[in-house]
Design a protein around this motif. Sequence first.
Motif, PDB file in Angstrom:
ATOM      1  N   LYS A  77      35.541   3.753  89.093  1.00  0.00           N
ATOM      2  CA  LYS A  77      36.877   4.355  89.083  1.00  0.00           C
ATOM      3  C   LYS A  77      37.000   5.435  90.150  1.00  0.00           C
ATOM      4  O   LYS A  77      38.030   5.545  90.823  1.00  0.00           O
ATOM      5  N   LEU A  78      35.957   6.248  90.304  1.00  0.00           N
ATOM      6  CA  LEU A  78      35.988   7.324  91.304  1.00  0.00           C
ATOM      7  C   LEU A  78      36.090   6.762  92.708  1.00  0.00           C
ATOM      8  O   LEU A  78      36.896   7.233  93.523  1.00  0.00           O
ATOM      9  N   TRP A 108      35.967  17.242  92.655  1.00  0.00           N
ATOM     10  CA  TRP A 108      35.747  16.541  91.379  1.00  0.00           C
ATOM     11  C   TRP A 108      36.388  17.317  90.239  1.00  0.00           C
ATOM     12  O   TRP A 108      37.102  16.756  89.406  1.00  0.00           O
ATOM     13  N   LEU A 109      36.155  18.610  90.194  1.00  0.00           N
ATOM     14  CA  LEU A 109      36.688  19.459  89.126  1.00  0.00           C
ATOM     15  C   LEU A 109      38.210  19.446  89.107  1.00  0.00           C
ATOM     16  O   LEU A 109      38.839  19.226  88.056  1.00  0.00           O
ATOM     17  N   LEU A 110      38.819  19.669  90.243  1.00  0.00           N
ATOM     18  CA  LEU A 110      40.260  19.913  90.306  1.00  0.00           C
ATOM     19  C   LEU A 110      41.107  18.645  90.312  1.00  0.00           C
ATOM     20  O   LEU A 110      42.229  18.660  89.806  1.00  0.00           O
ATOM     21  N   TYR A 111      40.593  17.551  90.883  1.00  0.00           N
ATOM     22  CA  TYR A 111      41.440  16.382  91.118  1.00  0.00           C
ATOM     23  C   TYR A 111      41.022  15.122  90.357  1.00  0.00           C
ATOM     24  O   TYR A 111      41.872  14.412  89.837  1.00  0.00           O
ATOM     25  N   TYR A 112      39.745  14.818  90.302  1.00  0.00           N
ATOM     26  CA  TYR A 112      39.329  13.505  89.817  1.00  0.00           C
ATOM     27  C   TYR A 112      38.858  13.481  88.366  1.00  0.00           C
ATOM     28  O   TYR A 112      39.061  12.492  87.652  1.00  0.00           O
ATOM     29  N   SER A 113      38.206  14.539  87.934  1.00  0.00           N
ATOM     30  CA  SER A 113      37.407  14.466  86.706  1.00  0.00           C
ATOM     31  C   SER A 113      38.219  14.245  85.429  1.00  0.00           C
ATOM     32  O   SER A 113      37.813  13.445  84.566  1.00  0.00           O
TER      33      SER A 113
END
Length: 214
Positions: A77-78, A108-113
Amino acid sequence: ILANAEEAMQINSPVLGMKGVQIYAMLEPFDLLRGMVIDVLHHVGGVIKLLLTSWFSKSKKREKYSIHDKLTLCDAKLMAIKVPHIIKHPPKSLTIFNKWKAIEYFSWLLYYSVPLLHDVLSDECFNHYCLLVISLHILLSDNTTEDMLLLAEESLHKFYVQYPNIYSAELTSMNVHLLSHLVLHARAWSPVWTMSCIPFESMYLRNTFMEQEK
């Protein structure tokens, strides 16, 4: 801070991320807590790396918080995400998260996770993690109100207090401990994005490259 640091020295083991008393603590009237700002780039990046290790590392697969068996799914997914041009570092595979740059942990923290983890982590782990995400979005903003800072402060306090219960006291590192001081520094100094070494990384790499070229 000093109480935890002194206890750590007595038992020769970290206490809530504190490993011992720094020499700066002996300087008066220097305020150890307010006199040294936190490098948010590497500090928060360290927390994210710790969480990724807890979730996806094979060595943790028997722990209740582990999602090691979901690594392939989350990675697919990432890697399928198409980012806008304003994000200079596109996603890298979760299989090599331990080699990510600090700015990539931030992305990763702000957009994807959050969209990737909402149906993968347990409700307890996911809700706990969202406390960190919400707080960082607030603290990285140019315009914050006192109400927003209070929300970030409360969320980070909950994240810090709940961390040892969800994971373990041994995994409550110094980086996790420093989260509880981020709002204090934001009030005393400025938005936390100004306390970052991100602008200096490219300068360092450029200078290193130029030295190698000589």
